[in-house]
Design an enzyme around this catalytic site. Structure first.
Site, PDB file in Angstrom:
ATOM      1  N   THR A 187       0.843  -1.193   0.000  1.00 22.72           N
ATOM      2  CA  THR A 187       0.000   0.000   0.000  1.00 22.72           C
ATOM      3  C   THR A 187       0.877   1.242   0.000  1.00 22.72           C
ATOM      4  O   THR A 187       1.906   1.279   0.666  1.00 22.72           O
ATOM      5  CB  THR A 187      -0.948   0.034   1.212  1.00 22.72           C
ATOM      6  OG1 THR A 187      -1.623   1.289   1.222  1.00 22.72           O
ATOM      7  CG2 THR A 187      -0.234  -0.162   2.537  1.00 22.72           C
ATOM      8  N   GLU A 332      -4.664  -2.740   4.894  1.00 27.18           N
ATOM      9  CA  GLU A 332      -4.233  -3.334   6.164  1.00 27.18           C
ATOM     10  C   GLU A 332      -5.350  -4.135   6.830  1.00 27.18           C
ATOM     11  O   GLU A 332      -5.148  -4.808   7.825  1.00 27.18           O
ATOM     12  CB  GLU A 332      -3.763  -2.230   7.129  1.00 27.18           C
ATOM     13  CG  GLU A 332      -2.438  -1.585   6.743  1.00 27.18           C
ATOM     14  CD  GLU A 332      -2.577  -0.383   5.805  1.00 27.18           C
ATOM     15  OE1 GLU A 332      -3.604  -0.303   5.103  1.00 27.18           O
ATOM     16  OE2 GLU A 332      -1.652   0.455   5.778  1.00 27.18           O
ATOM     17  N   LYS A 440      -5.772  10.537  -2.183  1.00 33.25           N
ATOM     18  CA  LYS A 440      -6.396   9.392  -2.855  1.00 33.25           C
ATOM     19  C   LYS A 440      -7.179   9.871  -4.068  1.00 33.25           C
ATOM     20  O   LYS A 440      -8.186  10.540  -3.946  1.00 33.25           O
ATOM     21  CB  LYS A 440      -7.297   8.613  -1.918  1.00 33.25           C
ATOM     22  CG  LYS A 440      -7.448   7.199  -2.389  1.00 33.25           C
ATOM     23  CD  LYS A 440      -8.069   6.307  -1.366  1.00 33.25           C
ATOM     24  CE  LYS A 440      -7.723   4.854  -1.662  1.00 33.25           C
ATOM     25  NZ  LYS A 440      -8.570   3.925  -0.949  1.00 33.25           N
ATOM     26  N   TRP A 445      -3.517   5.745  -4.417  1.00 35.06           N
ATOM     27  CA  TRP A 445      -2.765   6.698  -3.597  1.00 35.06           C
ATOM     28  C   TRP A 445      -1.720   7.482  -4.378  1.00 35.06           C
ATOM     29  O   TRP A 445      -1.076   6.961  -5.275  1.00 35.06           O
ATOM     30  CB  TRP A 445      -2.041   5.962  -2.465  1.00 35.06           C
ATOM     31  CG  TRP A 445      -2.962   5.383  -1.445  1.00 35.06           C
ATOM     32  CD1 TRP A 445      -3.163   4.061  -1.199  1.00 35.06           C
ATOM     33  CD2 TRP A 445      -3.799   6.090  -0.527  1.00 35.06           C
ATOM     34  NE1 TRP A 445      -4.079   3.906  -0.187  1.00 35.06           N
ATOM     35  CE2 TRP A 445      -4.480   5.129   0.243  1.00 35.06           C
ATOM     36  CE3 TRP A 445      -4.044   7.447  -0.274  1.00 35.06           C
ATOM     37  CZ2 TRP A 445      -5.388   5.471   1.241  1.00 35.06           C
ATOM     38  CZ3 TRP A 445      -4.953   7.787   0.722  1.00 35.06           C
ATOM     39  CH2 TRP A 445      -5.613   6.810   1.467  1.00 35.06           C
TER      40      TRP A 445
HETATM   41  P1  AMP Z   1      -6.521   1.383   0.631  1.00 33.72           P
HETATM   42  O1  AMP Z   1      -5.601   0.772   1.602  1.00 33.72           O
HETATM   43  O2  AMP Z   1      -5.851   1.824  -0.620  1.00 33.72           O
HETATM   44  O3  AMP Z   1      -7.715   0.526   0.377  1.00 33.72           O
HETATM   45  O4  AMP Z   1      -7.058   2.737   1.263  1.00 33.72           O
HETATM   46  C1  AMP Z   1      -7.689   2.772   2.523  1.00 33.72           C
HETATM   47  C2  AMP Z   1      -8.049   4.184   2.856  1.00 33.72           C
HETATM   48  O5  AMP Z   1      -8.954   4.692   1.868  1.00 33.72           O
HETATM   49  C3  AMP Z   1      -8.759   4.372   4.161  1.00 33.72           C
HETATM   50  O6  AMP Z   1      -7.883   4.440   5.262  1.00 33.72           O
HETATM   51  C4  AMP Z   1      -9.473   5.699   3.934  1.00 33.72           C
HETATM   52  O7  AMP Z   1      -8.590   6.791   4.081  1.00 33.72           O
HETATM   53  C5  AMP Z   1      -9.860   5.601   2.472  1.00 33.72           C
HETATM   54  N1  AMP Z   1     -11.222   5.051   2.339  1.00 33.72           N
HETATM   55  C6  AMP Z   1     -11.574   3.781   2.063  1.00 33.72           C
HETATM   56  N2  AMP Z   1     -12.914   3.660   1.985  1.00 33.72           N
HETATM   57  C7  AMP Z   1     -13.423   4.883   2.230  1.00 33.72           C
HETATM   58  C8  AMP Z   1     -14.744   5.421   2.315  1.00 33.72           C
HETATM   59  N3  AMP Z   1     -15.831   4.689   2.091  1.00 33.72           N
HETATM   60  N4  AMP Z   1     -14.859   6.731   2.609  1.00 33.72           N
HETATM   61  C9  AMP Z   1     -13.777   7.503   2.832  1.00 33.72           C
HETATM   62  N5  AMP Z   1     -12.514   7.066   2.752  1.00 33.72           N
HETATM   63  C10 AMP Z   1     -12.337   5.774   2.460  1.00 33.72           C
END
Ligand code: AMP
Length: 542
Positions: A187, A332, A440, A445
């Site tokens: 990630t 994670e 994001k 990211w």
């Molecule tokens: P990832 O590890 O790339 O799946 O990203 C996870 C992160 O995406 C989370 O810690 C949040 O910051 C953001 N995220 C995931 N789902 C949502 C959601 N439904 N609303 C807002 N932020 C989200």
């Protein structure tokens, strides 16, 4: 006293064995990179996965060794999901949207022994291969007729279908320790270099149980599931495993993720359930609205990875009669943490109040506990008003990043998500901000520090701060705030040209704003929060 029940380990291969025995005739449909549609059944998947497991053994891939994939959502990728993990090696899904330097870093860090790739990514492989030492073999995921002519690749290039053809389908999935590693996903959602999250067989199977439940992603044998979220991004939110567990028909979109292609696939295959980030759904809605398209089979869609705007929920539910399940998760967390499904009392709320509930990221699944804390780590109340750092722990939450044995990210046994949230008395969590310094965009990211570091290379830059600014299409885009040297005539365009080529194209900020100074906190740290308040709507007002 010990319980007297059987102790069968929770293994990824057991999901495939179940699908083969109990849902062997259920279909898996894939749009291929070659452009055509491929169809087969779970029993074919299982048989080919066993052939591939024999092929991996033939390549000398041992238990615990990493096997990289650089691939779209499709049946061959699905075969690798089970062949690699099932035989005791570790499936390492690589994100093709990363810059070649980052990919090379990740492949070397993970020590991938072999990398499988879809033909789309051949140019990426040609760029990465000379920079990495660990993979000795690259495998093109295609048949002999489509094998590419490759020049200058110093390592061996093999053909996927040759490997399948050359090996027989007799293979006994080994009885592994359920706590052994099954897959690995890096990630970029943390500061510094990308970090690897190493899932175990046990965490994967428990996540599969949890995420399939009616109040989670709500999957059954009667579903036709279209995972739009990539298989290289946290195991497509677990859907490949869930589909095996419940025996659902699976539809893979391959590389065609535009609104029209998705719409046609949904209708042609009578998809009932899909999952993806808001940016992808915007494309689908725009296409449906422009063509007057309606959804004849879609029952609900899971939207997550970024906040789901209420307008999108309303468009799906009111115009198209497709229920929205707003979900939150992280790499994670395998990834599902919360899903926003109603409790009984909320069913009788007026529609606007229901939308207010659906704007929240939802309730915790059993298997993930959560809390919010203040700056001193003290737990905050669930009153729906006060916001704090969101911490989680549970069966499928990471405790340590891969290869980072000396440091633990945990705080008193809890994983700090880097999200800031409030929780209401019914247990519905809503994200209000982010404490981690990343951006994001379209579900992927972007590192603000990487962009700042490049801007600092320019001789006229005194201070560079990159923030996440809200964007109508991509949810967030990087915005660069620059303090330049007093007499400098540097323009925004010149600085962006300077940045061009040093990072992935889609990482380049959309705009530069020159400022007199940047606000600093007591310890000299830039107060990004303040800058986000001031400039965060720049792209909305532009
Ligand atoms: P990832 O590890 O790339 O799946 O990203 C996870 C992160 O995406 C989370 O810690 C949040 O910051 C953001 N995220 C995931 N789902 C949502 C959601 N439904 N609303 C807002 N932020 C989200």
């Amino acid at each position: 006293m010990e319980g007297l029940m059987m102790q069968q380990p929770l293994l990824v291969a057991s999901l495939l064995m179940h699908a083969e025995r109990h849902h062997g005739t259920q279909e898996i449909v894939s749009r291929r990179v070659e452009g055509d549609i491929h169809r087969y059944r779970y029993r074919d998947l299982a048989q080919r996965a066993r052939r591939m497991a024999n092929a991996l053994a033939g390549l000398g891939i041992g238990k615990g060794e990493r096997v990289g994939t650089l691939a779209w959502n499709g049946y061959r990728h699905m075969e690798l999901y089970f062949a690699v993990s099932g035989s005791g090696s570790v499936l390492h899904t690589l994100n093709p949207r990363l810059h070649v330097d980052q990919l090379a870093y990740i492949i070397e860090h993970a020590q991938d022994r072999v990398v499988f790739f879809d033909l789309t990514f051949l140019p990426l492989i040609e760029s990465v291969a000379p920079r990495v030492k660990s993979p000795k073999v690259f495998v093109a995921m295609t048949d002999r007729a489509h094998m590419p002519q490759v020049h200058g690749l110093s390592v061996e290039l093999m053909c996927y279908e040759d490997l399948i053809d050359l090996h027989d389908d007799v293979f006994d999935w080994p009885l592994l320790d359920e706590n052994s590693a099954s897959s690995l996903c890096y990630t970029s959602g943390t500061t510094g270099n990308p970090k690897g999250v190493l899932y175990s067989h046990r965490s994967t199977v428990l996540h599969t149980y949890g995420a399939a439940l009616p109040d989670s992603l709500n999957c059954s044998a009667r579903d036709v599931i279209l995972p739009v979220v990539p298989m290289f991004h946290v195991n497509a939110w677990g859907l490949p495993y869930i589909a095996c567990m419940v025996g659902a028909k699976l539809v893979f979109p391959g590389p065609a993720l535009d609104g029209r292609s998705l719409y046609e696939l949904i209708e042609a295959e009578q998809v009932t359930l899909s999952a993806g980030v808001p940016t992808v759904w915007q494309g689908l809605l725009t296409h449906a609205d422009a063509t007057g398209g309606t959804f004849s089979s879609m029952r609900h869609t899971v939207i997550g990875g970024a906040p789901c705007p209420t307008a999108m929920t309303a468009a799906f539910q009111q115009r198209h009669r497709v229920d929205v399940l707003h979900a939150w998760g992280m790499t994670e967390l395998s990834p599902v943490g919360t899903v926003c499904s109603f409790k009984t009392a909320q069913l009788s709320l007026p529609m606007t109040d229901q939308y207010a509930v659906q704007a929240k990221q939802g309730r915790a699944l059993f298997g993930v506990d959560m809390k919010i804390v203040d700056a001193n780590g003290a737990e905050l109340p669930w009153d729906g008003n006060v916001a704090g750092d969101l911490l989680v722990r549970g069966h499928w939450v990471t405790r340590q990043y891969f290869g980072n044995d000396d440091t633990s990210p945990l705080r008193d046994g809890w994983f700090p998500t880097g999200d800031v949230a409030k929780i209401d008395p019914d247990g519905f969590m809503q994200i209000t901000d982010r404490s981690k310094d990343v951006i994001k965009s379209g579900g992927e990211w972007i590192s603000s520090t990487d962009i700042e570091n490049i801007a600092y290379l320019h001789p006229d830059v005194t201070a560079a701060v990159c923030i996440a600014a809200r964007h109508p299409k991509w949810d967030e885009r990087p915005l660069l705030l620059i303090v330049k040297k007093p007499d400098s005539e540097l323009t925004g365009v010149e600085l962006l040209d300077f940045i061009d080529g040093r990072i992935a194209k889609w990482w380049k900020p959309d705009a530069v704003i020159f400022v007199e100074s940047v606000p600093l906190g007591a310890t000299g740290k830039v107060l990004k929060h303040q800058l986000r308040e001031q400039f965060g709507n720049h792209y909305l007002s532009a």
